[in-house]
Design an enzyme around this catalytic site. Structure first.
Site, PDB file in Angstrom:
ATOM      1  N   GLU A 238      66.485  11.539  15.344  1.00  0.00           N
ATOM      2  CA  GLU A 238      67.718  10.809  16.416  1.00  0.00           C
ATOM      3  C   GLU A 238      67.124  10.950  17.673  1.00  0.00           C
ATOM      4  O   GLU A 238      67.181  12.012  18.184  1.00  0.00           O
ATOM      5  CB  GLU A 238      68.747  11.479  16.154  1.00  0.00           C
ATOM      6  CG  GLU A 238      69.269  11.468  14.471  1.00  0.00           C
ATOM      7  CD  GLU A 238      70.105  10.258  14.027  1.00  0.00           C
ATOM      8  OE1 GLU A 238      70.233   9.465  14.804  1.00  0.00           O
ATOM      9  OE2 GLU A 238      70.682  10.304  13.033  1.00  0.00           O
ATOM     10  N   CYS A 272      73.297  10.386  23.860  1.00  0.00           N
ATOM     11  CA  CYS A 272      72.361   9.328  23.676  1.00  0.00           C
ATOM     12  C   CYS A 272      72.972   8.123  23.411  1.00  0.00           C
ATOM     13  O   CYS A 272      72.405   7.127  23.777  1.00  0.00           O
ATOM     14  CB  CYS A 272      71.714   9.888  22.441  1.00  0.00           C
ATOM     15  SG  CYS A 272      73.071  10.340  20.950  1.00  0.00           S
TER      16      CYS A 272
HETATM   17  P1  NAP Z   1      63.999  17.236  24.058  1.00  0.00           P
HETATM   18  O1  NAP Z   1      63.384  17.970  25.225  1.00  0.00           O
HETATM   19  O2  NAP Z   1      63.272  16.236  23.056  1.00  0.00           O
HETATM   20  O3  NAP Z   1      64.697  18.617  23.271  1.00  0.00           O
HETATM   21  C1  NAP Z   1      65.196  18.482  21.880  1.00  0.00           C
HETATM   22  C2  NAP Z   1      64.613  19.458  21.206  1.00  0.00           C
HETATM   23  O4  NAP Z   1      63.215  19.497  20.838  1.00  0.00           O
HETATM   24  C3  NAP Z   1      64.759  20.887  21.755  1.00  0.00           C
HETATM   25  O5  NAP Z   1      65.202  21.828  20.702  1.00  0.00           O
HETATM   26  C4  NAP Z   1      63.528  21.199  22.508  1.00  0.00           C
HETATM   27  O6  NAP Z   1      63.118  22.409  22.460  1.00  0.00           O
HETATM   28  C5  NAP Z   1      62.460  20.452  21.230  1.00  0.00           C
HETATM   29  N1  NAP Z   1      61.412  19.889  21.721  1.00  0.00           N
HETATM   30  C6  NAP Z   1      60.795  19.647  22.990  1.00  0.00           C
HETATM   31  N2  NAP Z   1      59.613  19.481  23.069  1.00  0.00           N
HETATM   32  C7  NAP Z   1      59.301  19.334  21.578  1.00  0.00           C
HETATM   33  C8  NAP Z   1      57.835  19.046  21.189  1.00  0.00           C
HETATM   34  N3  NAP Z   1      56.828  18.607  21.891  1.00  0.00           N
HETATM   35  N4  NAP Z   1      57.873  19.335  19.614  1.00  0.00           N
HETATM   36  C9  NAP Z   1      58.975  19.559  19.021  1.00  0.00           C
HETATM   37  N5  NAP Z   1      60.232  19.785  19.606  1.00  0.00           N
HETATM   38  C10 NAP Z   1      60.264  19.803  21.015  1.00  0.00           C
HETATM   39  O7  NAP Z   1      65.331  16.397  24.754  1.00  0.00           O
HETATM   40  P2  NAP Z   1      66.129  16.698  25.732  1.00  0.00           P
HETATM   41  O8  NAP Z   1      65.639  16.017  26.943  1.00  0.00           O
HETATM   42  O9  NAP Z   1      66.762  18.265  25.853  1.00  0.00           O
HETATM   43  O10 NAP Z   1      67.724  16.004  25.019  1.00  0.00           O
HETATM   44  C11 NAP Z   1      67.733  14.806  25.607  1.00  0.00           C
HETATM   45  C12 NAP Z   1      67.303  13.561  24.734  1.00  0.00           C
HETATM   46  O11 NAP Z   1      67.978  13.750  23.356  1.00  0.00           O
HETATM   47  C13 NAP Z   1      67.709  12.193  25.251  1.00  0.00           C
HETATM   48  O12 NAP Z   1      66.783  11.338  25.028  1.00  0.00           O
HETATM   49  C14 NAP Z   1      68.872  11.962  24.233  1.00  0.00           C
HETATM   50  O13 NAP Z   1      69.052  10.559  24.257  1.00  0.00           O
HETATM   51  C15 NAP Z   1      68.400  12.483  23.121  1.00  0.00           C
HETATM   52  N6  NAP Z   1      69.404  12.453  21.997  1.00  0.00           N
HETATM   53  C16 NAP Z   1      69.615  11.540  20.961  1.00  0.00           C
HETATM   54  C17 NAP Z   1      70.730  12.061  20.078  1.00  0.00           C
HETATM   55  C18 NAP Z   1      70.789  11.231  18.838  1.00  0.00           C
HETATM   56  O14 NAP Z   1      71.640  11.246  17.915  1.00  0.00           O
HETATM   57  N7  NAP Z   1      69.911   9.904  19.008  1.00  0.00           N
HETATM   58  C19 NAP Z   1      71.754  12.977  20.444  1.00  0.00           C
HETATM   59  C20 NAP Z   1      71.600  13.569  21.647  1.00  0.00           C
HETATM   60  C21 NAP Z   1      70.550  13.596  22.345  1.00  0.00           C
HETATM   61  P3  NAP Z   1      63.104  23.156  23.912  1.00  0.00           P
HETATM   62  O15 NAP Z   1      64.440  22.857  24.539  1.00  0.00           O
HETATM   63  O16 NAP Z   1      62.591  24.490  23.627  1.00  0.00           O
HETATM   64  O17 NAP Z   1      62.215  22.403  24.871  1.00  0.00           O
END
Ligand code: NAP
Length: 470
Positions: A238, A272
Protein backbone atom coordinates in the site's frame (compact mmCIF):
# COMPACT_ATOMS: atom_id res chain seq x y z
CA UNK A 1 19.30 -19.46 5.47
CA UNK A 2 17.61 -20.16 8.77
CA UNK A 3 17.71 -16.78 10.47
CA UNK A 4 17.97 -13.13 9.57
CA UNK A 5 21.46 -11.74 8.97
CA UNK A 6 21.60 -8.55 10.93
CA UNK A 7 24.41 -6.51 12.27
CA UNK A 8 24.16 -6.00 16.02
CA UNK A 9 24.16 -2.24 16.46
CA UNK A 10 23.79 -0.16 19.58
CA UNK A 11 21.77 2.59 17.90
CA UNK A 12 18.53 4.02 19.23
CA UNK A 13 15.07 4.85 17.98
CA UNK A 14 13.78 8.21 19.18
CA UNK A 15 10.23 9.34 19.78
CA UNK A 16 10.13 13.14 19.33
CA UNK A 17 7.10 15.35 19.84
CA UNK A 18 6.79 17.37 16.61
CA UNK A 19 4.75 20.06 18.40
CA UNK A 20 7.93 21.37 20.03
CA UNK A 21 10.62 18.89 18.91
CA UNK A 22 11.16 17.69 22.50
CA UNK A 23 12.29 14.12 23.16
CA UNK A 24 9.51 11.82 24.42
CA UNK A 25 11.44 8.59 24.81
CA UNK A 26 14.30 6.61 23.38
CA UNK A 27 14.47 2.88 22.64
CA UNK A 28 17.43 0.69 21.81
CA UNK A 29 17.38 -0.94 18.41
CA UNK A 30 16.96 -4.66 18.99
CA UNK A 31 20.04 -6.81 18.65
CA UNK A 32 20.35 -9.47 15.96
CA UNK A 33 19.88 -12.08 18.68
CA UNK A 34 16.68 -10.55 20.02
CA UNK A 35 15.14 -10.21 16.58
CA UNK A 36 16.09 -13.77 15.80
CA UNK A 37 14.53 -14.93 19.06
CA UNK A 38 11.31 -12.99 18.42
CA UNK A 39 10.90 -14.41 14.92
CA UNK A 40 11.55 -17.87 16.40
CA UNK A 41 8.84 -17.28 18.99
CA UNK A 42 6.38 -16.17 16.29
CA UNK A 43 7.17 -19.28 14.26
CA UNK A 44 6.68 -21.52 17.28
CA UNK A 45 3.44 -19.77 18.27
CA UNK A 46 2.07 -20.32 14.76
CA UNK A 47 2.07 -24.09 15.27
CA UNK A 48 -0.53 -23.74 18.00
CA UNK A 49 -2.30 -20.58 16.87
CA UNK A 50 -3.20 -22.04 13.46
CA UNK A 51 -5.08 -24.85 15.27
CA UNK A 52 -6.73 -22.55 17.82
CA UNK A 53 -10.51 -22.41 17.23
CA UNK A 54 -11.90 -19.32 15.52
CA UNK A 55 -13.98 -18.52 18.61
CA UNK A 56 -10.82 -18.17 20.69
CA UNK A 57 -9.09 -16.03 18.09
CA UNK A 58 -12.20 -13.86 17.87
CA UNK A 59 -12.30 -13.49 21.63
CA UNK A 60 -8.71 -12.17 21.62
CA UNK A 61 -9.53 -9.60 18.94
CA UNK A 62 -12.67 -8.45 20.78
CA UNK A 63 -10.59 -8.00 23.93
CA UNK A 64 -8.02 -5.93 22.03
CA UNK A 65 -10.89 -3.82 20.64
CA UNK A 66 -12.30 -3.37 24.14
CA UNK A 67 -8.98 -2.17 25.55
CA UNK A 68 -8.52 0.26 22.66
CA UNK A 69 -11.97 1.77 23.30
CA UNK A 70 -11.48 1.93 27.04
CA UNK A 71 -8.17 3.81 26.64
CA UNK A 72 -8.90 5.78 23.51
CA UNK A 73 -8.18 9.13 25.20
CA UNK A 74 -4.76 8.08 26.51
CA UNK A 75 -3.80 6.23 23.35
CA UNK A 76 -4.97 9.16 21.24
CA UNK A 77 -2.82 11.51 23.30
CA UNK A 78 0.16 9.22 22.88
CA UNK A 79 -0.24 9.20 19.08
CA UNK A 80 -0.64 13.00 19.01
CA UNK A 81 2.47 13.55 21.10
CA UNK A 82 4.43 11.12 19.00
CA UNK A 83 3.50 12.13 15.42
CA UNK A 84 1.59 15.37 15.80
CA UNK A 85 -1.94 14.82 14.53
CA UNK A 86 -4.91 16.58 16.13
CA UNK A 87 -6.19 14.80 19.24
CA UNK A 88 -9.73 14.35 17.90
CA UNK A 89 -8.24 12.62 14.84
CA UNK A 90 -6.09 10.38 17.04
CA UNK A 91 -9.05 9.34 19.16
CA UNK A 92 -11.17 8.66 16.06
CA UNK A 93 -8.30 6.53 14.73
CA UNK A 94 -8.22 4.42 17.89
CA UNK A 95 -11.99 3.91 17.64
CA UNK A 96 -11.68 2.93 13.97
CA UNK A 97 -8.98 0.42 14.89
CA UNK A 98 -11.27 -1.09 17.54
CA UNK A 99 -14.01 -1.39 14.90
CA UNK A 100 -11.66 -3.22 12.53
CA UNK A 101 -10.67 -5.72 15.25
CA UNK A 102 -14.36 -6.33 15.98
CA UNK A 103 -15.20 -6.65 12.28
CA UNK A 104 -12.73 -9.49 11.72
CA UNK A 105 -13.61 -11.11 15.04
CA UNK A 106 -17.28 -11.12 14.02
CA UNK A 107 -16.83 -12.15 10.39
CA UNK A 108 -13.49 -13.96 10.04
CA UNK A 109 -14.85 -17.48 10.56
CA UNK A 110 -17.57 -16.90 7.96
CA UNK A 111 -15.07 -15.48 5.43
CA UNK A 112 -12.73 -18.45 5.90
CA UNK A 113 -15.35 -21.21 5.88
CA UNK A 114 -14.77 -23.92 3.27
CA UNK A 115 -15.92 -22.66 -0.14
CA UNK A 116 -17.56 -25.39 -2.24
CA UNK A 117 -16.68 -25.45 -5.95
CA UNK A 118 -19.01 -26.68 -8.64
CA UNK A 119 -17.49 -29.43 -10.72
CA UNK A 120 -18.95 -32.35 -12.70
CA UNK A 121 -16.18 -34.59 -11.37
CA UNK A 122 -17.19 -35.02 -7.74
CA UNK A 123 -16.88 -32.93 -4.62
CA UNK A 124 -14.39 -30.07 -4.37
CA UNK A 125 -13.87 -27.14 -2.05
CA UNK A 126 -11.35 -24.51 -1.01
CA UNK A 127 -9.91 -24.75 2.47
CA UNK A 128 -8.36 -21.47 3.64
CA UNK A 129 -5.21 -22.08 5.64
CA UNK A 130 -2.86 -19.59 7.29
CA UNK A 131 0.68 -19.21 5.95
CA UNK A 132 2.78 -18.60 9.08
CA UNK A 133 4.65 -15.55 10.34
CA UNK A 134 3.68 -12.30 8.61
CA UNK A 135 6.12 -9.39 8.63
CA UNK A 136 4.08 -6.19 8.79
CA UNK A 137 5.99 -2.99 7.93
CA UNK A 138 4.00 0.14 8.67
CA UNK A 139 4.22 3.96 8.48
CA UNK A 140 3.67 6.56 11.19
CA UNK A 141 0.80 8.57 9.76
CA UNK A 142 -1.92 6.41 11.38
CA UNK A 143 0.15 4.76 14.09
CA UNK A 144 -2.66 2.54 15.44
CA UNK A 145 -4.86 2.05 12.38
CA UNK A 146 -1.98 0.99 10.13
CA UNK A 147 -0.96 -1.76 12.54
CA UNK A 148 -4.56 -2.90 12.82
CA UNK A 149 -5.20 -3.24 9.08
CA UNK A 150 -2.76 -6.12 8.81
CA UNK A 151 -2.88 -7.51 12.36
CA UNK A 152 -6.65 -7.98 12.70
CA UNK A 153 -7.38 -10.13 9.61
CA UNK A 154 -4.14 -12.09 9.86
CA UNK A 155 -4.36 -12.99 13.51
CA UNK A 156 -7.98 -14.00 12.91
CA UNK A 157 -6.84 -16.16 9.98
CA UNK A 158 -4.33 -18.00 12.20
CA UNK A 159 -1.13 -16.27 11.13
CA UNK A 160 1.24 -14.73 13.65
CA UNK A 161 2.56 -11.20 13.19
CA UNK A 162 5.86 -9.42 13.72
CA UNK A 163 5.49 -5.67 13.36
CA UNK A 164 8.21 -3.34 12.14
CA UNK A 165 6.63 0.02 12.81
CA UNK A 166 7.98 3.37 11.58
CA UNK A 167 10.95 4.45 13.66
CA UNK A 168 9.33 7.73 14.72
CA UNK A 169 6.40 6.04 16.56
CA UNK A 170 8.06 3.49 18.87
CA UNK A 171 5.75 4.24 21.80
CA UNK A 172 2.64 3.39 19.77
CA UNK A 173 4.38 0.22 18.56
CA UNK A 174 5.33 -0.83 22.08
CA UNK A 175 1.93 -0.17 23.60
CA UNK A 176 0.13 -2.23 20.96
CA UNK A 177 2.25 -5.26 21.88
CA UNK A 178 1.38 -4.67 25.54
CA UNK A 179 -2.32 -4.45 24.67
CA UNK A 180 -2.18 -7.80 22.87
CA UNK A 181 -0.49 -9.43 25.86
CA UNK A 182 -2.97 -7.88 28.26
CA UNK A 183 -5.83 -9.18 26.10
CA UNK A 184 -4.40 -12.68 26.55
CA UNK A 185 -2.52 -13.24 23.28
CA UNK A 186 -0.30 -16.30 23.57
CA UNK A 187 3.40 -15.39 23.51
CA UNK A 188 4.62 -14.90 19.96
CA UNK A 189 1.25 -14.25 18.29
CA UNK A 190 1.90 -10.50 18.00
CA UNK A 191 5.30 -8.90 18.53
CA UNK A 192 7.11 -5.73 17.86
CA UNK A 193 10.56 -5.45 16.25
CA UNK A 194 12.58 -2.29 16.89
CA UNK A 195 14.88 -1.86 13.91
CA UNK A 196 15.47 0.69 11.14
CA UNK A 197 13.90 0.34 7.70
CA UNK A 198 17.33 -0.27 6.18
CA UNK A 199 17.44 -3.69 7.92
CA UNK A 200 14.05 -4.94 6.73
CA UNK A 201 15.25 -6.66 3.55
CA UNK A 202 17.31 -9.07 5.65
CA UNK A 203 14.25 -9.99 7.70
CA UNK A 204 12.19 -10.65 4.56
CA UNK A 205 14.70 -13.29 3.52
CA UNK A 206 14.44 -15.15 6.84
CA UNK A 207 12.91 -18.55 6.07
CA UNK A 208 10.55 -18.36 9.02
CA UNK A 209 8.90 -15.23 7.58
CA UNK A 210 6.26 -16.47 5.16
CA UNK A 211 4.82 -13.20 3.82
CA UNK A 212 5.24 -9.46 4.05
CA UNK A 213 2.87 -6.55 4.06
CA UNK A 214 4.06 -2.95 3.67
CA UNK A 215 2.36 0.39 3.82
CA UNK A 216 4.80 3.12 2.97
CA UNK A 217 6.67 4.93 0.25
CA UNK A 218 7.61 3.81 -3.25
CA UNK A 219 11.32 3.19 -2.42
CA UNK A 220 10.39 1.01 0.57
CA UNK A 221 7.85 -0.80 -1.64
CA UNK A 222 10.43 -1.50 -4.33
CA UNK A 223 12.90 -2.80 -1.76
CA UNK A 224 10.38 -5.08 -0.03
CA UNK A 225 8.79 -6.34 -3.25
CA UNK A 226 12.17 -7.28 -4.69
CA UNK A 227 13.27 -9.03 -1.50
CA UNK A 228 9.94 -10.89 -1.36
CA UNK A 229 10.18 -11.78 -5.05
CA UNK A 230 13.73 -13.05 -4.70
CA UNK A 231 12.58 -15.28 -1.86
CA UNK A 232 9.27 -16.28 -3.53
CA UNK A 233 7.08 -14.83 -0.81
CA UNK A 234 3.67 -13.27 -1.09
CA UNK A 235 3.57 -9.50 -0.49
CA UNK A 236 1.09 -6.67 -0.45
CA UNK A 237 2.06 -3.03 -0.97
CA UNK A 238 0.00 0.00 0.00
CA UNK A 239 2.07 2.91 -1.25
CA UNK A 240 1.69 6.59 -1.97
CA UNK A 241 -1.05 8.41 -3.79
CA UNK A 242 -1.87 11.60 -5.63
CA UNK A 243 -5.64 11.42 -5.42
CA UNK A 244 -7.76 13.62 -7.65
CA UNK A 245 -10.72 15.47 -6.17
CA UNK A 246 -12.88 16.23 -9.20
CA UNK A 247 -15.60 18.85 -8.91
CA UNK A 248 -18.08 18.69 -11.80
CA UNK A 249 -20.09 21.76 -12.76
CA UNK A 250 -23.31 20.40 -11.26
CA UNK A 251 -21.79 19.89 -7.78
CA UNK A 252 -22.95 21.65 -4.65
CA UNK A 253 -20.04 24.10 -4.58
CA UNK A 254 -20.18 24.97 -0.88
CA UNK A 255 -20.13 21.31 0.15
CA UNK A 256 -17.31 20.53 -2.27
CA UNK A 257 -15.20 23.50 -1.12
CA UNK A 258 -15.52 22.56 2.55
CA UNK A 259 -14.75 18.89 1.86
CA UNK A 260 -11.79 19.80 -0.32
CA UNK A 261 -10.14 22.18 2.16
CA UNK A 262 -10.73 20.30 5.41
CA UNK A 263 -9.86 16.87 4.02
CA UNK A 264 -6.62 18.26 2.57
CA UNK A 265 -5.75 19.60 6.04
CA UNK A 266 -6.64 16.25 7.72
CA UNK A 267 -3.53 14.90 9.46
CA UNK A 268 -1.73 18.03 8.15
CA UNK A 269 -2.05 16.57 4.66
CA UNK A 270 -0.15 13.40 5.54
CA UNK A 271 -2.73 10.91 4.35
CA UNK A 272 -2.04 8.55 1.46
CA UNK A 273 -5.57 9.16 0.13
CA UNK A 274 -5.56 12.88 0.80
CA UNK A 275 -7.05 14.93 -2.06
CA UNK A 276 -3.69 16.05 -3.35
CA UNK A 277 -5.04 17.44 -6.65
CA UNK A 278 -8.26 19.46 -6.72
CA UNK A 279 -9.59 19.48 -10.28
CA UNK A 280 -12.51 21.80 -11.03
CA UNK A 281 -14.55 22.38 -14.20
CA UNK A 282 -13.90 25.78 -15.73
CA UNK A 283 -17.46 27.12 -15.49
CA UNK A 284 -17.41 26.96 -11.65
CA UNK A 285 -13.66 27.33 -11.08
CA UNK A 286 -13.60 31.06 -10.17
CA UNK A 287 -16.41 30.75 -7.65
CA UNK A 288 -14.82 27.61 -6.18
CA UNK A 289 -11.38 29.24 -5.81
CA UNK A 290 -12.79 32.42 -4.24
CA UNK A 291 -14.54 30.31 -1.62
CA UNK A 292 -11.37 28.31 -0.94
CA UNK A 293 -9.41 31.55 -0.56
CA UNK A 294 -11.93 32.80 1.96
CA UNK A 295 -11.41 29.73 4.19
CA UNK A 296 -7.60 29.65 4.14
CA UNK A 297 -6.99 32.67 6.43
CA UNK A 298 -9.41 31.19 8.97
CA UNK A 299 -7.46 27.91 9.34
CA UNK A 300 -5.95 27.83 12.81
CA UNK A 301 -2.48 26.30 12.94
CA UNK A 302 -1.53 25.26 16.44
CA UNK A 303 -1.36 22.81 19.30
CA UNK A 304 -2.82 19.46 18.19
CA UNK A 305 -4.09 18.82 21.71
CA UNK A 306 -6.39 21.88 21.48
CA UNK A 307 -9.84 21.36 20.00
CA UNK A 308 -9.89 24.61 17.98
CA UNK A 309 -6.76 23.72 16.00
CA UNK A 310 -7.40 23.01 12.31
CA UNK A 311 -3.86 22.33 11.12
CA UNK A 312 -1.43 20.30 13.21
CA UNK A 313 2.35 20.10 12.91
CA UNK A 314 3.84 17.61 10.49
CA UNK A 315 5.22 14.37 11.84
CA UNK A 316 8.82 15.52 12.14
CA UNK A 317 11.19 18.41 11.52
CA UNK A 318 12.53 16.61 8.44
CA UNK A 319 9.01 16.14 7.04
CA UNK A 320 8.34 19.88 7.45
CA UNK A 321 11.64 20.81 5.77
CA UNK A 322 10.97 18.42 2.88
CA UNK A 323 7.46 19.79 2.23
CA UNK A 324 8.68 23.41 2.18
CA UNK A 325 11.42 22.41 -0.27
CA UNK A 326 8.80 20.80 -2.52
CA UNK A 327 6.66 23.97 -2.41
CA UNK A 328 9.66 26.19 -3.22
CA UNK A 329 10.60 23.94 -6.14
CA UNK A 330 7.03 24.00 -7.48
CA UNK A 331 7.05 27.83 -7.38
CA UNK A 332 10.48 28.03 -9.04
CA UNK A 333 9.07 25.80 -11.78
CA UNK A 334 6.15 28.16 -12.46
CA UNK A 335 3.36 27.43 -9.94
CA UNK A 336 1.63 30.42 -8.30
CA UNK A 337 1.73 30.61 -4.53
CA UNK A 338 -1.65 32.02 -3.48
CA UNK A 339 -1.39 31.35 0.25
CA UNK A 340 1.18 30.05 2.75
CA UNK A 341 4.24 28.22 1.52
CA UNK A 342 6.55 28.69 4.50
CA UNK A 343 7.41 27.32 7.90
CA UNK A 344 5.28 28.82 10.68
CA UNK A 345 7.27 31.17 12.88
CA UNK A 346 7.17 29.06 16.05
CA UNK A 347 8.94 25.97 17.37
CA UNK A 348 7.82 22.59 16.05
CA UNK A 349 7.36 20.93 12.66
CA UNK A 350 4.77 23.40 11.36
CA UNK A 351 4.13 24.31 7.72
CA UNK A 352 1.61 26.97 6.70
CA UNK A 353 -1.53 25.73 4.95
CA UNK A 354 -0.57 26.33 1.35
CA UNK A 355 -2.55 27.03 -1.81
CA UNK A 356 -0.89 26.53 -5.20
CA UNK A 357 -2.42 27.22 -8.62
CA UNK A 358 -1.10 27.24 -12.18
CA UNK A 359 0.72 23.90 -11.89
CA UNK A 360 1.58 22.69 -15.38
CA UNK A 361 2.74 19.30 -16.65
CA UNK A 362 6.51 19.16 -16.16
CA UNK A 363 6.35 20.90 -12.78
CA UNK A 364 7.58 18.52 -10.05
CA UNK A 365 4.38 19.22 -8.08
CA UNK A 366 2.37 17.88 -11.03
CA UNK A 367 3.87 14.43 -10.64
CA UNK A 368 5.21 14.11 -7.07
CA UNK A 369 3.26 13.31 -3.94
CA UNK A 370 3.37 16.22 -1.45
CA UNK A 371 2.80 14.79 2.04
CA UNK A 372 1.75 18.02 3.74
CA UNK A 373 -0.99 20.71 3.91
CA UNK A 374 -0.67 21.78 0.27
CA UNK A 375 -3.84 22.40 -1.74
CA UNK A 376 -3.06 22.10 -5.46
CA UNK A 377 -5.79 23.64 -7.60
CA UNK A 378 -6.32 22.73 -11.27
CA UNK A 379 -8.88 24.04 -13.76
CA UNK A 380 -10.12 21.86 -16.64
CA UNK A 381 -12.33 22.57 -19.63
CA UNK A 382 -14.73 19.70 -19.10
CA UNK A 383 -15.33 16.26 -17.66
CA UNK A 384 -13.11 14.49 -20.22
CA UNK A 385 -10.18 16.75 -19.43
CA UNK A 386 -10.77 16.11 -15.73
CA UNK A 387 -10.53 12.35 -16.29
CA UNK A 388 -7.42 12.75 -18.41
CA UNK A 389 -5.70 14.90 -15.78
CA UNK A 390 -6.79 12.63 -12.92
CA UNK A 391 -5.23 9.63 -14.68
CA UNK A 392 -2.04 11.45 -15.70
CA UNK A 393 -0.09 10.21 -12.67
CA UNK A 394 1.98 7.19 -11.83
CA UNK A 395 -0.19 6.67 -8.72
CA UNK A 396 -3.58 4.96 -8.54
CA UNK A 397 -4.83 4.92 -4.98
CA UNK A 398 -8.17 6.71 -4.45
CA UNK A 399 -10.14 9.71 -5.63
CA UNK A 400 -13.35 11.69 -5.21
CA UNK A 401 -15.95 13.09 -7.55
CA UNK A 402 -18.40 15.78 -6.53
CA UNK A 403 -21.58 16.04 -8.59
CA UNK A 404 -25.32 16.21 -8.00
CA UNK A 405 -25.87 13.75 -10.87
CA UNK A 406 -25.19 10.28 -9.53
CA UNK A 407 -25.24 8.55 -12.90
CA UNK A 408 -22.79 11.06 -14.37
CA UNK A 409 -20.49 10.75 -11.35
CA UNK A 410 -20.50 6.94 -11.53
CA UNK A 411 -19.68 7.12 -15.23
CA UNK A 412 -16.68 9.34 -14.43
CA UNK A 413 -15.69 7.07 -11.52
CA UNK A 414 -15.50 4.08 -13.87
CA UNK A 415 -12.90 5.92 -15.95
CA UNK A 416 -10.55 6.79 -13.07
CA UNK A 417 -7.59 4.38 -12.81
CA UNK A 418 -7.43 3.91 -9.05
CA UNK A 419 -8.35 1.26 -6.49
CA UNK A 420 -11.10 3.37 -4.89
CA UNK A 421 -13.38 6.24 -5.92
CA UNK A 422 -15.78 7.97 -3.55
CA UNK A 423 -18.64 10.12 -4.83
CA UNK A 424 -19.50 13.30 -2.90
CA UNK A 425 -17.10 12.22 -0.14
CA UNK A 426 -13.37 12.14 0.46
CA UNK A 427 -11.74 8.73 0.05
CA UNK A 428 -12.83 7.16 3.30
CA UNK A 429 -12.00 4.29 5.58
CA UNK A 430 -14.42 1.75 7.01
CA UNK A 431 -13.76 -1.87 8.05
CA UNK A 432 -16.15 -3.48 5.57
CA UNK A 433 -14.88 -1.66 2.45
CA UNK A 434 -11.64 -2.63 0.71
CA UNK A 435 -8.63 -0.33 0.78
CA UNK A 436 -5.81 -0.44 -1.75
CA UNK A 437 -4.54 0.81 -5.07
CA UNK A 438 -3.20 0.08 -8.49
CA UNK A 439 -0.23 1.38 -10.59
CA UNK A 440 2.60 2.70 -8.35
CA UNK A 441 0.22 2.86 -5.39
CA UNK A 442 0.81 -0.84 -4.96
CA UNK A 443 -1.17 -4.05 -5.01
CA UNK A 444 -3.35 -6.10 -2.70
CA UNK A 445 -6.25 -5.06 -0.51
CA UNK A 446 -6.74 -4.51 3.20
CA UNK A 447 -10.01 -4.37 5.18
CA UNK A 448 -13.28 -5.92 3.92
CA UNK A 449 -13.53 -9.67 3.17
CA UNK A 450 -10.69 -9.21 0.62
CA UNK A 451 -8.21 -8.31 3.39
CA UNK A 452 -8.38 -11.72 5.03
CA UNK A 453 -7.63 -13.68 1.84
CA UNK A 454 -4.27 -12.00 1.11
CA UNK A 455 -2.17 -14.23 3.33
CA UNK A 456 -3.99 -17.55 3.37
CA UNK A 457 -3.46 -20.56 1.17
CA UNK A 458 -6.71 -21.20 -0.72
CA UNK A 459 -6.10 -24.92 -0.84
CA UNK A 460 -8.14 -27.10 -3.20
CA UNK A 461 -9.41 -30.33 -1.72
CA UNK A 462 -11.10 -32.64 -4.21
CA UNK A 463 -12.85 -35.81 -3.11
CA UNK A 464 -13.41 -38.72 -5.47
CA UNK A 465 -15.92 -41.10 -4.02
CA UNK A 466 -14.64 -44.67 -3.69
CA UNK A 467 -18.12 -45.85 -4.72
CA UNK A 468 -18.19 -43.77 -7.86
CA UNK A 469 -14.61 -43.13 -9.10
CA UNK A 470 -14.40 -40.70 -11.96
P1 NAP B 1 8.52 4.96 4.41
O1 NAP B 1 9.74 5.74 4.59
O2 NAP B 1 8.43 4.04 3.26
O3 NAP B 1 8.27 4.17 5.77
C1 NAP B 1 7.27 3.21 5.91
C2 NAP B 1 7.82 2.01 6.65
O4 NAP B 1 8.78 1.35 5.82
C3 NAP B 1 8.55 2.37 7.93
O5 NAP B 1 8.35 1.37 8.89
C4 NAP B 1 10.00 2.43 7.48
O6 NAP B 1 10.93 2.23 8.52
C5 NAP B 1 10.04 1.28 6.50
N1 NAP B 1 11.10 1.41 5.49
C6 NAP B 1 11.75 2.53 5.10
N2 NAP B 1 12.65 2.22 4.14
C7 NAP B 1 12.56 0.89 3.93
C8 NAP B 1 13.23 -0.01 3.07
N3 NAP B 1 14.16 0.39 2.21
N4 NAP B 1 12.88 -1.31 3.12
C9 NAP B 1 11.93 -1.72 3.95
N5 NAP B 1 11.27 -0.92 4.80
C10 NAP B 1 11.57 0.38 4.79
O7 NAP B 1 7.24 5.88 4.30
P2 NAP B 1 6.96 7.24 5.04
O8 NAP B 1 7.56 8.33 4.25
O9 NAP B 1 7.29 7.15 6.46
O10 NAP B 1 5.34 7.25 4.89
C11 NAP B 1 4.71 7.97 3.96
C12 NAP B 1 4.40 7.17 2.71
O11 NAP B 1 3.51 6.11 3.00
C13 NAP B 1 3.68 8.07 1.73
O12 NAP B 1 4.13 7.82 0.43
C14 NAP B 1 2.24 7.64 1.89
O13 NAP B 1 1.42 7.95 0.78
C15 NAP B 1 2.39 6.18 2.14
N6 NAP B 1 1.19 5.65 2.78
C16 NAP B 1 0.39 4.81 2.07
C17 NAP B 1 -0.78 4.32 2.63
C18 NAP B 1 -1.68 3.39 1.87
O14 NAP B 1 -2.51 2.75 2.48
N7 NAP B 1 -1.52 3.26 0.58
C19 NAP B 1 -1.12 4.68 3.94
C20 NAP B 1 -0.29 5.54 4.64
C21 NAP B 1 0.88 6.02 4.04
P3 NAP B 1 11.71 3.47 9.17
O15 NAP B 1 10.68 4.34 9.79
O16 NAP B 1 12.62 2.82 10.16
O17 NAP B 1 12.44 4.16 8.05
Amino acid sequence: MESAVLESKKSTIKSINPFDNSLNKEYEVMSKEEIDQRIGLADEAFKTWRRTPFAQRASLLHKVAGILRERKEDLGKLATQEMGKRLSESIAEVELSANIFDYYADNGEKFLADAPLETPIGKAFLSYEPLGVLLSVQPWNFPFYQITRSAAPNIMAGNTVVLKHASIVPQCAAIMEEIFLEAGAPKGVYQNLFLPGSQVEDIVSDERIKAVSLTGSEPAGASIASAAGKNIKKSTLELGGSDAFIVLNDANIDDAVKAAVYSRMWNAGQVCTSNKRIIVEESIADEFLEKVKAIFPTLKVGNPLEAETDVAPLSSEKAAQDVVKQIEKAVEEGAQLVFGGHRVDRPGAFVEPTLLTGIKKGNSAYSDEIFGPVFMFYVVKDENEAIELANDTSFGLGGSIFSSNEERAINVARQIDTGMVYINHLTGITPELPFGGTKKSGYGREQSPAGIYEFVNAKLIRVTSVDNPY
